[in-house]
Scaffold this active site. Structure first.
Site, PDB file in Angstrom:
ATOM      1  N   ASP A 275      36.743 -16.289  24.630  1.00  0.00           N
ATOM      2  CA  ASP A 275      37.610 -16.908  25.647  1.00  0.00           C
ATOM      3  C   ASP A 275      37.426 -18.427  25.640  1.00  0.00           C
ATOM      4  OD1 ASP A 275      35.121 -17.027  26.845  1.00  0.00           O
ATOM      5  OD2 ASP A 275      35.744 -16.149  28.755  1.00  0.00           O
ATOM      6  N   SER A 276      36.554 -18.917  24.738  1.00  0.00           N
ATOM      7  CA  SER A 276      36.473 -20.362  24.489  1.00  0.00           C
ATOM      8  C   SER A 276      37.822 -20.896  24.031  1.00  0.00           C
ATOM      9  CB  SER A 276      35.403 -20.666  23.435  1.00  0.00           C
ATOM     10  OG  SER A 276      35.579 -19.856  22.289  1.00  0.00           O
TER      11      SER A 276
ATOM     12  N   GLU B 299      22.913 -17.791  25.353  1.00  0.00           N
ATOM     13  CA  GLU B 299      23.512 -19.128  25.256  1.00  0.00           C
ATOM     14  C   GLU B 299      22.706 -20.164  26.033  1.00  0.00           C
ATOM     15  OE1 GLU B 299      27.747 -19.375  25.782  1.00  0.00           O
ATOM     16  OE2 GLU B 299      27.707 -21.566  25.847  1.00  0.00           O
TER      17      GLU B 299
ATOM     18  N   GLU C 248      30.136 -11.060  30.027  1.00  0.00           N
ATOM     19  CA  GLU C 248      29.087 -11.959  30.515  1.00  0.00           C
ATOM     20  C   GLU C 248      28.376 -11.320  31.707  1.00  0.00           C
ATOM     21  OE1 GLU C 248      30.550 -15.905  31.277  1.00  0.00           O
ATOM     22  OE2 GLU C 248      31.469 -16.055  29.295  1.00  0.00           O
TER      23      GLU C 248
ATOM     24  N   LYS D  61      32.990  -8.108  24.555  1.00  0.00           N
ATOM     25  CA  LYS D  61      31.811  -8.843  25.070  1.00  0.00           C
ATOM     26  C   LYS D  61      32.033  -9.150  26.550  1.00  0.00           C
ATOM     27  CE  LYS D  61      30.879 -13.305  23.875  1.00  0.00           C
ATOM     28  NZ  LYS D  61      30.973 -14.001  25.181  1.00  0.00           N
TER      29      LYS D  61
ATOM     30  N   ASP E 220      36.348 -11.059  23.575  1.00  0.00           N
ATOM     31  CA  ASP E 220      35.744 -11.462  24.848  1.00  0.00           C
ATOM     32  C   ASP E 220      36.594 -10.930  25.995  1.00  0.00           C
ATOM     33  OD1 ASP E 220      33.468 -12.864  25.403  1.00  0.00           O
ATOM     34  OD2 ASP E 220      34.330 -14.832  24.961  1.00  0.00           O
TER      35      ASP E 220
HETATM   36  O1  KIV Z   1      33.907 -17.635  24.131  1.00  0.00           O
HETATM   37  C1  KIV Z   1      33.107 -17.878  23.219  1.00  0.00           C
HETATM   38  O2  KIV Z   1      33.431 -18.501  22.202  1.00  0.00           O
HETATM   39  C2  KIV Z   1      31.744 -17.396  23.376  1.00  0.00           C
HETATM   40  C3  KIV Z   1      30.719 -17.908  22.420  1.00  0.00           C
HETATM   41  C4  KIV Z   1      30.353 -19.278  22.813  1.00  0.00           C
HETATM   42  C5  KIV Z   1      29.552 -17.023  22.325  1.00  0.00           C
HETATM   43  O3  KIV Z   1      31.467 -16.660  24.264  1.00  0.00           O
END
Ligand code: KIV
Length: 266
Positions: free
Chosen positions: A46-47, A183, A116, A114, A85
């Protein structure tokens, strides 16, 4: 052809002491490049909210946007394991919605999701795993909690915070997650976490003792320079070389040098 990386391959790597390499990608062109480079895991992170959409954080990224990007990456990735994510608010509500949302990523071609956080989402993690949805956890500096954490700050600086992190890592491991991202934590803290769990730890700003490393693609290629954290190593300077190429194109068009006969049809 190299067979597709699986979650069991990643777990085997930890046992064998072989490092895991993970990189983000958000579209088909970059997914092809990442795969051609032999990267084990592609994270549709989600970056993308920051590096693709130009937002200040990841909080406004939606399920539909993540599914759109996951579909693009998964449609071309044949060898790398694709992990998606789960965006903010797609798993924090009730368990049913969290499972539905996670399942949609698998329907789009991802092999895992993934999430958090730890204790607060443990029930969701174990429910997903029970329903056959592989889950990667994300601990330490969790960008979806940026406001709660008071900014993008290094976590686990005290031994009590490290102990809590170890408890969290053990808890997500018990919930059945297959790996955990760590992280922005001190290298020594990450080493203690990595030694405390059997699942692979993938570090980003977490030192060299993790079982693997992940970087945001646009950071490592030097495409994104709005904010460059200390843990980023730029392996290329694509922003600079792109500007150079575009300036040359502009000059060639303005001077009539482009297109030449070679780029024209008879
Ligand atoms: O969203 C993302 O790119 C991430 C990485 C920084 C691990 O969660």
């Amino acid at each position: 052809m190299k067979p597709r990386t699986t979650i069991t391959d990643l777990q085997k790597r930890k046992r064998q002491g072989k490092k895991i390499v993970m990189v983000t990608a958000y579209d088909a062109t970059f997914a092809r490049i990442v795969e051609e480079a032999g990267i084990d895991v592609i994270l549709v992170g989600d970056s993308l909210g920051m590096v693709v959409q130009g937002k200040e954080d990841t909080l406004s990224v939606t399920m539909e946007e993540m599914l759109y990007h996951t579909r693009m990456v998964a449609s071309v990735a044949k060898k790398s394991l694709v992990i998606a994510d789960m965006p903010f608010l797609s798993y924090q509500g009730n368990i049913d919605d969290a499972i539905q949302n996670a399942g949609r990523f698998l329907q789009c071609g991802a092999a895992a999701v993934k999430l958090e956080g730890s204790v607060v989402v443990l029930d969701r993690m174990s429910a997903m795993v029970e329903f056959g949805i592989p889950v990667m956890a994300h601990l330490g500096m969790t960008p979806q909690s940026v406001h709660q954490l008071g900014g993008y700050r290094i976590q686990a600086r005290s031994q009590s915070a490290v102990d809590q992190l170890i408890e969290d890592a053990k808890a997500v491991e018990s919930a059945g997650v297959f790996a955990v991202v760590l992280e922005a934590i001190p290298a020594d803290a990450a080493e203690q976490v990595a030694a405390s769990v059997a699942i692979p730890t993938i570090g980003i700003g977490a030192g060299a003792a993790c079982d693997g490393q992940v970087l945001v693609l646009y950071d490592l290629l030097g495409l994104f320079d709005v904010f460059v954290p200390k843990f980023v190593k730029q392996y290329a300077h694509l922003k600079t070389s792109s500007i150079k190429a575009l300036r040359q194109f502009r000059r060639d068009v303005e001077s009539g040098k482009f297109p030449s006969g070679r780029e024209s049809y008879d």
